[in-house]
Design a protein around this motif. Sequence first.
Motif, PDB file in Angstrom:
ATOM      1  N   ALA A   1       0.779  -1.277   0.106  1.00  0.00           N
ATOM      2  CA  ALA A   1       0.116   0.121  -0.027  1.00  0.00           C
ATOM      3  C   ALA A   1       1.056   1.201   0.023  1.00  0.00           C
ATOM      4  O   ALA A   1       0.703   2.235  -0.602  1.00  0.00           O
ATOM      5  CB  ALA A   1      -1.163  -0.005   1.227  1.00  0.00           C
ATOM      6  N   LEU A   2       1.966   1.242   0.630  1.00  0.00           N
ATOM      7  CA  LEU A   2       2.864   2.357   0.872  1.00  0.00           C
ATOM      8  C   LEU A   2       3.431   2.692  -0.638  1.00  0.00           C
ATOM      9  O   LEU A   2       4.236   3.697  -0.735  1.00  0.00           O
ATOM     10  CB  LEU A   2       3.777   2.370   1.995  1.00  0.00           C
ATOM     11  N   HIS A   3       3.480   1.538  -1.356  1.00  0.00           N
ATOM     12  CA  HIS A   3       4.305   1.739  -2.811  1.00  0.00           C
ATOM     13  C   HIS A   3       3.296   2.130  -3.847  1.00  0.00           C
ATOM     14  O   HIS A   3       3.576   2.171  -4.971  1.00  0.00           O
ATOM     15  CB  HIS A   3       4.962   0.648  -3.199  1.00  0.00           C
ATOM     16  N   LEU A   4       2.024   2.246  -3.427  1.00  0.00           N
ATOM     17  CA  LEU A   4       0.908   2.580  -4.673  1.00  0.00           C
ATOM     18  C   LEU A   4       1.207   3.953  -5.165  1.00  0.00           C
ATOM     19  O   LEU A   4       1.427   4.792  -4.080  1.00  0.00           O
ATOM     20  CB  LEU A   4      -0.307   2.370  -3.951  1.00  0.00           C
ATOM     21  N   ARG A   5       1.037   4.256  -6.083  1.00  0.00           N
ATOM     22  CA  ARG A   5       1.470   5.713  -6.698  1.00  0.00           C
ATOM     23  C   ARG A   5      -0.236   6.380  -6.566  1.00  0.00           C
ATOM     24  O   ARG A   5       0.041   7.622  -6.902  1.00  0.00           O
ATOM     25  CB  ARG A   5       1.821   5.658  -8.246  1.00  0.00           C
ATOM     26  N   GLY A   6      -1.063   5.742  -6.457  1.00  0.00           N
ATOM     27  CA  GLY A   6      -2.372   6.397  -6.647  1.00  0.00           C
ATOM     28  C   GLY A   6      -3.463   5.503  -6.312  1.00  0.00           C
ATOM     29  O   GLY A   6      -3.358   4.056  -6.422  1.00  0.00           O
ATOM     30  N   LEU A   7      -4.510   5.904  -6.053  1.00  0.00           N
ATOM     31  CA  LEU A   7      -5.725   5.002  -5.918  1.00  0.00           C
ATOM     32  C   LEU A   7      -6.526   5.017  -7.120  1.00  0.00           C
ATOM     33  O   LEU A   7      -7.191   5.557  -7.735  1.00  0.00           O
ATOM     34  CB  LEU A   7      -6.559   5.526  -4.813  1.00  0.00           C
TER      35      LEU A   7
END
Length: 188
Positions: free
Chosen positions: A182-188
Amino acid sequence: MSLEEEPSSLAKVAQLFVLSLAWGMQIWVTFISGFVLIRGVSRHTFGLVQSKLFPFYFYTLVACAFLNLSLFACYHPRELLSTTETLQGCLYFLCLLLAIVNALGLSPATTGAMFQMQAIEREHGLGGEVGLAARREMYQQLRERDPKYQAARQSFFRRHGLSSLCNLACLACNGINLLCLALHLRGL
C-alpha cells in the motif's frame, strides 16, 4: 529467474489479489467464523466444522504464500533488494513456512487430540451443549476424575496454542506485506 524490469500490470494485480485473498481469509477464519459458530452450534459440531474447515484453510494459505513468495522473488533480484524489500521477502517466506507447519503438522495433531477429547466427553454425556460456559462444572469434574481426558485436553490445548500462534504470526506477516504494498502505490 529474477526479472529486473518493472513488473507487468498482470503481475501487480496477481500479487495484490493473492495477498488480499490470504489476508481476508485469515481475518475471517481467525476473528469471525469461530466466534460466530461457538455461539450457535454444539461444542462437538463446532469441533467437526473446524476439523473440516482448517485443512482447507491452511492448504489455501500455503498456496497463497507460495504464490506471493514466487511473484515477489521473480521481480526482486536478491542482489538489488532494499532493506524494506528484504523484510518483505523474509515475511513471505516466514508465512509460507508457518502455513506449512500448520497444514502438515499442527492442524492434524490438534484435530486428533480434539477427537480423543470428544470421544471421552460423549461417554459422559457431554459435548451437545451450545457455548463454552454451558455445563462448565461437569467438564471440570471430568478433568479431575479422568487422567486420560486431562492428558488429551492438555495435548489439544498445547497444539491448538501453537497452531494459533503460527496463524497469528502468518497474519502479521501478510498484514505487514500489505502495508508495504500500500505504501508503494502511486495512486488510488
